[in-house]
Design a protein around this motif. Structure first.
Motif, PDB file in Angstrom:
ATOM      1  N   ARG A   1      78.590  64.426  45.481  1.00  0.00           N
ATOM      2  CA  ARG A   1      78.815  64.809  46.887  1.00  0.00           C
ATOM      3  C   ARG A   1      80.234  65.370  47.069  1.00  0.00           C
ATOM      4  NH1 ARG A   1      75.885  59.938  47.723  1.00  0.00           N
ATOM      5  NH2 ARG A   1      77.836  58.803  48.034  1.00  0.00           N
ATOM      6  N   ARG A   2      81.222  64.726  46.445  1.00  0.00           N
ATOM      7  CA  ARG A   2      82.625  65.161  46.562  1.00  0.00           C
ATOM      8  C   ARG A   2      82.791  66.596  46.069  1.00  0.00           C
ATOM      9  NH1 ARG A   2      84.769  61.107  44.281  1.00  0.00           N
ATOM     10  NH2 ARG A   2      84.623  61.781  42.128  1.00  0.00           N
ATOM     11  N   MET A   3      82.176  66.904  44.922  1.00  0.00           N
ATOM     12  CA  MET A   3      82.361  68.228  44.335  1.00  0.00           C
ATOM     13  C   MET A   3      81.670  69.336  45.130  1.00  0.00           C
ATOM     14  SD  MET A   3      84.557  67.714  42.108  1.00  0.00           S
ATOM     15  CE  MET A   3      84.667  69.406  41.568  1.00  0.00           C
ATOM     16  N   ALA A   4      80.811  68.983  46.072  1.00  0.00           N
ATOM     17  CA  ALA A   4      80.162  69.971  46.933  1.00  0.00           C
ATOM     18  C   ALA A   4      81.054  70.352  48.106  1.00  0.00           C
ATOM     19  CB  ALA A   4      78.829  69.425  47.453  1.00  0.00           C
ATOM     20  N   THR A   5      82.123  69.593  48.360  1.00  0.00           N
ATOM     21  CA  THR A   5      82.962  69.842  49.534  1.00  0.00           C
ATOM     22  C   THR A   5      83.941  70.986  49.272  1.00  0.00           C
ATOM     23  OG1 THR A   5      84.710  68.297  48.868  1.00  0.00           O
ATOM     24  CG2 THR A   5      82.842  67.392  50.159  1.00  0.00           C
ATOM     25  N   ASP A   6      84.343  71.625  50.366  1.00  0.00           N
ATOM     26  CA  ASP A   6      85.332  72.696  50.266  1.00  0.00           C
ATOM     27  C   ASP A   6      86.669  72.157  49.766  1.00  0.00           C
ATOM     28  OD1 ASP A   6      83.539  74.630  51.104  1.00  0.00           O
ATOM     29  OD2 ASP A   6      84.100  74.447  53.222  1.00  0.00           O
ATOM     30  N   ALA A   7      87.029  70.935  50.178  1.00  0.00           N
ATOM     31  CA  ALA A   7      88.300  70.338  49.747  1.00  0.00           C
ATOM     32  C   ALA A   7      88.334  70.172  48.231  1.00  0.00           C
ATOM     33  CB  ALA A   7      88.509  68.992  50.431  1.00  0.00           C
ATOM     34  N   ALA A   8      87.229  69.719  47.644  1.00  0.00           N
ATOM     35  CA  ALA A   8      87.173  69.545  46.185  1.00  0.00           C
ATOM     36  C   ALA A   8      87.253  70.894  45.478  1.00  0.00           C
ATOM     37  CB  ALA A   8      85.897  68.810  45.792  1.00  0.00           C
ATOM     38  N   LYS A   9      86.657  71.908  46.062  1.00  0.00           N
ATOM     39  CA  LYS A   9      86.711  73.238  45.448  1.00  0.00           C
ATOM     40  C   LYS A   9      88.137  73.787  45.449  1.00  0.00           C
ATOM     41  CE  LYS A   9      81.915  74.095  46.485  1.00  0.00           C
ATOM     42  NZ  LYS A   9      80.943  74.673  47.379  1.00  0.00           N
ATOM     43  N   VAL A  10      88.888  73.518  46.516  1.00  0.00           N
ATOM     44  CA  VAL A  10      90.284  73.942  46.587  1.00  0.00           C
ATOM     45  C   VAL A  10      91.107  73.201  45.528  1.00  0.00           C
ATOM     46  CG1 VAL A  10      92.369  73.852  48.018  1.00  0.00           C
ATOM     47  CG2 VAL A  10      90.216  74.646  49.000  1.00  0.00           C
ATOM     48  N   ILE A  11      90.881  71.888  45.406  1.00  0.00           N
ATOM     49  CA  ILE A  11      91.588  71.090  44.400  1.00  0.00           C
ATOM     50  C   ILE A  11      91.242  71.584  43.002  1.00  0.00           C
ATOM     51  CG2 ILE A  11      91.709  68.792  43.345  1.00  0.00           C
ATOM     52  CD1 ILE A  11      91.461  67.672  46.232  1.00  0.00           C
ATOM     53  N   TYR A  12      89.967  71.867  42.764  1.00  0.00           N
ATOM     54  CA  TYR A  12      89.553  72.277  41.426  1.00  0.00           C
ATOM     55  C   TYR A  12      90.180  73.613  41.005  1.00  0.00           C
ATOM     56  CZ  TYR A  12      86.971  72.770  37.180  1.00  0.00           C
ATOM     57  OH  TYR A  12      86.677  72.901  35.852  1.00  0.00           O
ATOM     58  N   LYS A  13      90.494  74.468  41.941  1.00  0.00           N
ATOM     59  CA  LYS A  13      91.116  75.758  41.609  1.00  0.00           C
ATOM     60  C   LYS A  13      92.486  75.575  40.967  1.00  0.00           C
ATOM     61  CE  LYS A  13      88.738  78.670  44.927  1.00  0.00           C
ATOM     62  NZ  LYS A  13      88.859  79.526  46.108  1.00  0.00           N
ATOM     63  N   GLN A  14      93.119  74.424  41.177  1.00  0.00           N
ATOM     64  CA  GLN A  14      94.429  74.157  40.582  1.00  0.00           C
ATOM     65  C   GLN A  14      94.340  74.015  39.061  1.00  0.00           C
ATOM     66  OE1 GLN A  14      96.531  70.870  42.424  1.00  0.00           O
ATOM     67  NE2 GLN A  14      95.468  71.270  44.330  1.00  0.00           N
ATOM     68  N   ARG A  15      93.153  73.703  38.540  1.00  0.00           N
ATOM     69  CA  ARG A  15      93.012  73.463  37.105  1.00  0.00           C
ATOM     70  C   ARG A  15      93.401  74.688  36.285  1.00  0.00           C
ATOM     71  NH1 ARG A  15      90.751  73.894  32.610  1.00  0.00           N
ATOM     72  NH2 ARG A  15      89.329  75.514  33.224  1.00  0.00           N
ATOM     73  N   ALA A  16      92.931  75.840  36.687  1.00  0.00           N
ATOM     74  CA  ALA A  16      93.234  77.054  35.928  1.00  0.00           C
ATOM     75  C   ALA A  16      94.728  77.347  35.943  1.00  0.00           C
ATOM     76  CB  ALA A  16      92.458  78.232  36.480  1.00  0.00           C
ATOM     77  N   ALA A  17      95.378  77.132  37.083  1.00  0.00           N
ATOM     78  CA  ALA A  17      96.806  77.414  37.199  1.00  0.00           C
ATOM     79  C   ALA A  17      97.650  76.389  36.453  1.00  0.00           C
ATOM     80  CB  ALA A  17      97.205  77.442  38.671  1.00  0.00           C
ATOM     81  N   THR A  18      97.065  75.260  36.123  1.00  0.00           N
ATOM     82  CA  THR A  18      97.822  74.211  35.430  1.00  0.00           C
ATOM     83  C   THR A  18      97.434  74.155  33.958  1.00  0.00           C
ATOM     84  OG1 THR A  18      97.887  72.928  37.466  1.00  0.00           O
ATOM     85  CG2 THR A  18      98.432  71.774  35.460  1.00  0.00           C
ATOM     86  N   ALA A  19      96.239  73.664  33.691  1.00  0.00           N
ATOM     87  CA  ALA A  19      95.813  73.426  32.306  1.00  0.00           C
ATOM     88  C   ALA A  19      95.779  74.718  31.492  1.00  0.00           C
ATOM     89  CB  ALA A  19      94.450  72.747  32.283  1.00  0.00           C
ATOM     90  N   GLU A  20      95.188  75.756  32.021  1.00  0.00           N
ATOM     91  CA  GLU A  20      95.081  77.001  31.262  1.00  0.00           C
ATOM     92  C   GLU A  20      96.442  77.630  31.050  1.00  0.00           C
ATOM     93  OE1 GLU A  20      92.412  77.675  29.677  1.00  0.00           O
ATOM     94  OE2 GLU A  20      91.279  76.121  30.712  1.00  0.00           O
ATOM     95  N   CYS A  21      97.312  77.521  32.041  1.00  0.00           N
ATOM     96  CA  CYS A  21      98.664  78.069  31.916  1.00  0.00           C
ATOM     97  C   CYS A  21      99.440  77.330  30.822  1.00  0.00           C
ATOM     98  CB  CYS A  21      99.390  77.972  33.250  1.00  0.00           C
ATOM     99  SG  CYS A  21     101.041  78.686  33.211  1.00  0.00           S
TER     100      CYS A  21
END
Length: 180
Positions: free
Chosen positions: A116-136
């Motif tokens: 349910r959490r991952m379906a929310t817009d807030a979780a999607k915004v948080i998840y976008k940080q992964r590429a800018a952090t881990a991938e970088c």
């Protein structure tokens, strides 16, 4: 000690799986682990254990890619002594037309809440940080020359990974100090 793993180029070679845990706000590496597993599944809980040992507290949130998604890890991190909320993509269903975010029969309350959490817009915004952090951070480590390990043995590989993390963190410290 290396395990033959499938590489990005489609070939198979002896390799190690290096895990880096990073802080999303600073891109500082806070945890390093090396395994001989060809998969990231099951690596999240041991990394959190390492962070608890090192910092005497569990992270409030873990942001991981889909390869780390293992229900047992998500449940373990939600226990009262950890209370670590996981942000990881929910796998696509095998059958078309099924909503991946709806709890499935047999899901524990923790797994249902994750879906349910991952379906929310807030979780999607948080998840976008992964590429800018881990991938970088992974790209920076590669740009600094860590393509393969010139040593043999998991202990030596871990030592080199730790040296790269130390060098990376030193450079991040310099960069962050100039911003302050």
């Amino acid at each position: 000690e290396a395990t033959v793993m499938k590489m990005a180029d489609g070939g198979f070679r002896p390799a190690y799986n290096v895990q880096l845990a990073t802080d999303t706000a600073t891109q500082v590496i806070v945890g390093v682990d090396v395994s001989t597993s060809g998969s990231d599944q099951g690596q999240m809980a041991p990394m959190v254990d390492q962070l608890v040992t090192r910092y005497d507290t569990a992270p409030r949130q873990m942001l991981v890619d889909g390869g780390f998604t293992k229900k047992e890890d998500i449940e373990r991190l939600a226990q009262a002594d950890r209370t670590c909320v996981v942000f990881a993509p929910v796998p696509l269903p095998r059958v078309e037309g099924i909503d991946q975010f709806l709890p499935k029969p047999g899901d524990s309350e923790v797994i249902a809440a994750w879906r349910r959490r991952m379906a929310t817009d807030a979780a999607k915004v948080i998840y976008k940080q992964r590429a800018a952090t881990a991938e970088c951070v992974n790209a920076l480590v590669r740009n600094r020359g860590l393509y393969q390990f010139p040593v043999r043995g998991q202990r030596k590989v871990r030592a080199i990974a730790l040296l790269f993390a130390l060098a990376h963190n030193f450079m991040r410290t310099v960069a962050l100090r100039t911003l302050a």
